[in-house]
Motif scaffolding. Structure first.
Motif, short mmCIF file in Angstrom:
data_model
loop_
_atom_site.label_atom_id
_atom_site.label_comp_id
_atom_site.label_asym_id
_atom_site.label_seq_id
_atom_site.Cartn_x
_atom_site.Cartn_y
_atom_site.Cartn_z
N GLY A 176 10.00 39.35 -16.73
CA GLY A 176 11.19 39.59 -17.25
C GLY A 176 11.85 40.74 -17.17
N GLN A 177 11.23 41.78 -16.73
CA GLN A 177 11.95 43.01 -16.18
C GLN A 177 12.46 43.00 -14.91
OE1 GLN A 177 9.88 46.40 -17.43
NE2 GLN A 177 8.39 45.32 -18.54
N MET A 178 11.95 42.06 -13.98
CA MET A 178 12.51 42.00 -12.56
C MET A 178 13.77 41.26 -12.44
SD MET A 178 8.55 41.15 -11.02
CE MET A 178 7.28 41.96 -11.59
N VAL A 179 14.84 41.89 -12.80
CA VAL A 179 16.09 41.29 -13.20
C VAL A 179 16.79 40.86 -11.98
CG1 VAL A 179 16.49 42.08 -15.47
CG2 VAL A 179 17.20 43.30 -13.43
N ASN A 180 16.38 41.25 -10.73
CA ASN A 180 17.01 40.87 -9.39
C ASN A 180 15.99 40.22 -8.59
OD1 ASN A 180 19.57 42.55 -9.36
ND2 ASN A 180 18.38 44.36 -9.78
N GLY A 183 4.48 17.95 -18.53
CA GLY A 183 4.92 17.85 -19.81
C GLY A 183 5.75 19.00 -20.11
N PHE A 184 6.09 20.27 -19.22
CA PHE A 184 6.71 21.55 -19.68
C PHE A 184 7.49 21.65 -18.44
CE2 PHE A 184 2.84 21.49 -22.41
CZ PHE A 184 3.75 21.96 -23.63
N LEU A 185 7.54 20.93 -17.53
CA LEU A 185 8.60 21.49 -16.39
C LEU A 185 10.07 21.50 -16.92
CD1 LEU A 185 9.34 21.78 -13.55
CD2 LEU A 185 9.33 19.36 -13.10
N HIS A 186 10.45 20.71 -17.65
CA HIS A 186 11.99 20.49 -18.30
C HIS A 186 11.97 21.83 -19.03
CE1 HIS A 186 9.45 19.45 -21.75
NE2 HIS A 186 10.30 19.66 -22.46
N GLN A 187 10.95 22.55 -19.75
CA GLN A 187 11.19 23.50 -20.37
C GLN A 187 11.67 24.91 -19.71
OE1 GLN A 187 8.41 24.09 -23.50
NE2 GLN A 187 8.55 26.05 -23.49
N LEU A 188 10.75 24.85 -18.21
CA LEU A 188 11.03 25.77 -17.29
C LEU A 188 12.27 25.81 -16.67
CD1 LEU A 188 10.20 28.13 -15.37
CD2 LEU A 188 8.89 26.49 -14.11
N LEU A 189 12.89 24.35 -16.32
CA LEU A 189 14.09 24.37 -15.67
C LEU A 189 15.34 24.59 -16.53
CD1 LEU A 189 13.22 21.20 -13.56
CD2 LEU A 189 13.29 23.39 -12.72
N ARG A 190 14.93 24.32 -17.82
CA ARG A 190 16.31 24.61 -18.50
C ARG A 190 16.38 26.02 -19.00
NH1 ARG A 190 14.58 21.08 -23.07
NH2 ARG A 190 13.38 22.72 -23.94
N SER A 191 15.42 26.83 -18.76
CA SER A 191 15.46 28.29 -18.87
C SER A 191 16.35 29.01 -17.58
CB SER A 191 14.21 28.87 -18.75
OG SER A 191 13.30 28.33 -19.99
N LEU A 192 16.45 28.34 -16.60
CA LEU A 192 17.19 28.86 -15.45
C LEU A 192 18.61 28.88 -15.65
CD1 LEU A 192 14.95 27.21 -12.65
CD2 LEU A 192 14.71 29.51 -13.69
N LYS A 193 19.19 29.76 -15.38
CA LYS A 193 20.69 30.14 -15.72
C LYS A 193 21.38 29.87 -14.49
CE LYS A 193 19.77 30.89 -20.08
NZ LYS A 193 20.23 29.79 -21.03
N THR A 194 20.81 30.06 -13.35
CA THR A 194 21.66 29.68 -12.14
C THR A 194 20.92 28.69 -11.32
OG1 THR A 194 20.58 31.51 -11.20
CG2 THR A 194 22.66 31.90 -12.00
N LYS A 207 16.13 35.84 -18.14
CA LYS A 207 16.69 37.08 -17.42
C LYS A 207 16.85 37.04 -16.12
CE LYS A 207 13.89 38.93 -21.42
NZ LYS A 207 12.67 39.68 -21.91
N LEU A 208 16.16 36.00 -15.43
CA LEU A 208 16.24 36.01 -13.95
C LEU A 208 17.58 35.44 -13.48
CD1 LEU A 208 12.60 35.20 -13.31
CD2 LEU A 208 13.47 37.48 -13.77
N ASN A 209 18.62 35.96 -13.39
CA ASN A 209 19.95 35.50 -12.98
C ASN A 209 20.03 35.39 -11.64
OD1 ASN A 209 20.66 34.99 -15.66
ND2 ASN A 209 21.65 37.15 -15.89
N GLN A 210 19.29 36.02 -10.76
CA GLN A 210 19.34 36.11 -9.37
C GLN A 210 18.41 35.19 -8.64
OE1 GLN A 210 21.66 38.09 -8.14
NE2 GLN A 210 22.10 38.52 -9.96
N TYR A 266 13.97 46.57 -9.04
CA TYR A 266 14.07 46.67 -7.67
C TYR A 266 13.25 45.34 -6.97
CZ TYR A 266 15.98 49.39 -3.62
OH TYR A 266 16.65 49.47 -2.55
N VAL A 267 12.46 44.75 -7.77
CA VAL A 267 11.49 43.72 -6.95
C VAL A 267 12.46 42.58 -6.87
CG1 VAL A 267 9.81 42.33 -7.38
CG2 VAL A 267 9.55 44.75 -8.26
N GLN A 268 12.29 41.86 -5.65
CA GLN A 268 13.08 40.56 -5.17
C GLN A 268 12.10 39.70 -4.89
OE1 GLN A 268 15.83 41.64 -1.91
NE2 GLN A 268 15.68 43.74 -2.54
N GLU A 269 10.88 39.63 -4.68
CA GLU A 269 9.86 38.50 -4.26
C GLU A 269 8.55 38.91 -4.96
OE1 GLU A 269 8.20 36.25 -0.68
OE2 GLU A 269 10.06 37.16 -0.39
#
Length: 421
Positions: free
Chosen positions: A181-185, A235-246, A218-221, A158-161
């Motif tokens: 990872g459980q905060m899918v919304n 040195g790891f920003l690309h790794q974070l951004l690459r994980s985003l699916k939207t 897992k954070l599709n929203q 249920y967590v949004q922010e």
């Protein structure tokens, strides 16, 4: 003589209910929403939890009683203590599902939330509140073990922010990531003031960051990502951004060291294709190839509304390279460009490419570089006014009323002054 106003009918009704447990329970089915929350808050704050109205719900639910008059579905404690009946997120239907209680939560070790503590205790006692929901979660400073115990009682989907404003080191954040990872919304994530262990190896650092970024898959929203003073990001920003699916709508990166490879990927990755707000405040861009900034602005030219490049060390050549793309940012409303040393000629061109934009309303610009070169004191008022007057004439020529300010920062003391032309 001082005269006190007599209690209102509302106050009298509330006082009567607080003093009469049986009356409270009997009235629960038809209790108006206007009195439910004040009654609930008063009961908890006065430590009369046995008549907080939730005990009445226990009794009704135990008897499988839910009449047509029962309007209460959501007890919303997250926004000015309002009660509502239409804010339930889509989820599987359950027969006689308990009332959903929504609350915001700020986790601070020294300042526990009295209302949330009461609700959490009821969940632990399995009393009519298996659906304790949190929309906004802010972690200011608390041990991870305490956080784990609290989050076990909250429906994380249920967590949004979420805001994590802690001086955690990287291993601690990696341990928290499993909850993230459980905060899918989740739609907004703020992370700030995290530390990095100096003795950690590059390999161990990479493993820990991979643990964190793997949860972002897992954070599709997720639409807004705010990163401030995150020391391990380089040195790891690309790794974070690459994980985003939207694609993100808002990206704030403030006071973070980034590598050239980070910034190069940032300008090309799919997750930044449709940004509306971009802030790179206090991120050094001096060594970035001008073409990278140009490509980034070309990609977001149809969506970007707010652009913050304050104190980025942007040079004349970089500004000149991005001017054509900047002039095509049709939705741009605000531009923050203070703290960058650019010449009068380049500053004039920057104004001519942004101020005439149809949606442009506010701009913050630096005084030109010449102000610093022509005097030992850049705060010399007469020297600055000469350039401000020239800039004012340019704005008059452009003929569009806008809020435009120019800033001057003392190189010795760091004090910034703003001038309205």
């Amino acid at each position: 003589m001082n005269r006190t106003s007599p209690p209102s009918l509302f106050d009298l009704a509330k006082m009567n209910l607080l003093q009469n447990e049986m009356l409270t329970i009997e009235a629960l089915q038809s209790l108006p929403r206007e009195i439910f929350l004040p009654l609930f808050i008063s009961a908890v704050e006065k430590e009369q939890s046995h008549i907080s109205a939730l005990d009445g719900l226990d009794g009704l639910l135990a008897k499988n009683i839910r009449t047509r008059r029962w309007k209460l579905k959501v007890l919303d404690l997250s926004n000015k203590w309002n009660v509502g009946d239409s804010r339930i997120r889509k989820r599987k239907k359950q027969p006689l599902a308990p009332v959903v209680v929504i609350t915001n939560l700020c986790l601070m070790e020294d300042f526990p939330d009295k209302i949330f503590t009461f609700l959490r205790n009821r969940v632990k006692q399995k009393k009519c509140l298996p659906h304790l929901c949190c929309e906004k979660l802010n972690i200011a400073q608390m041990s991870l073990e305490s956080i784990k115990e609290i989050l076990k009682t909250v429906q994380l989907d249920y967590v949004q922010e979420v805001g994590v404003n802690c001086t955690w080191e990287l291993p601690m954040l990696a341990r928290f990531a499993s909850f993230l990872g459980q905060m899918v919304n989740l739609s907004k994530f703020h992370l700030s003031h995290n530390r990095m262990i100096s003795c950690i190896s590059q390999e161990a650092r990479g493993i820990l960051i991979a643990t964190i970024t793997s949860q972002f898959v897992k954070l599709n929203q997720l639409q807004e990502l705010h990163l401030k003073s995150v020391l391990f990001l380089e040195g790891f920003l690309h790794q974070l951004l690459r994980s985003l699916k939207t694609p993100l709508k808002t990206l704030w990166i403030i006071n973070c060291a980034l590598s050239i490879s980070d910034l190069t990927y940032f300008s090309l990755c799919p997750s930044t294709n449709y940004l509306r707000k971009l802030c790179l405040n206090d991120v050094k861009l001096t060594d970035l190839h001008p073409e990278c900034l140009q490509v980034l602005l070309e990609r977001v030219s149809g969506t970007i509304q707010h652009l913050d490049l304050d104190n980025c060390g942007v040079t004349d050549s970089q500004v000149t390279a991005i001017l054509p793309a900047l002039g095509h940012c049709s939705q741009l409303k605000t531009l923050c460009f203070c703290g960058n040393l650019v010449s009068m000629t380049v500053l004039e061109n920057l104004l001519r490419h942004t101020v005439p934009l149809d949606n442009f309303t506010c701009g913050l610009f630096p005084i030109p570089l010449e102000c610093y070169l022509e005097t030992t004191s850049p705060h010399n008022f007469r020297n600055i006014q000469r350039y401000i007057e020239n800039l004012r004439l340019i704005l008059l020529e452009l003929g569009r009323p806008r809020t435009i300010l120019f800033s001057s920062t003392c190189l010795d003391c760091g004090v910034t002054e703003y001038f309205d032309p």
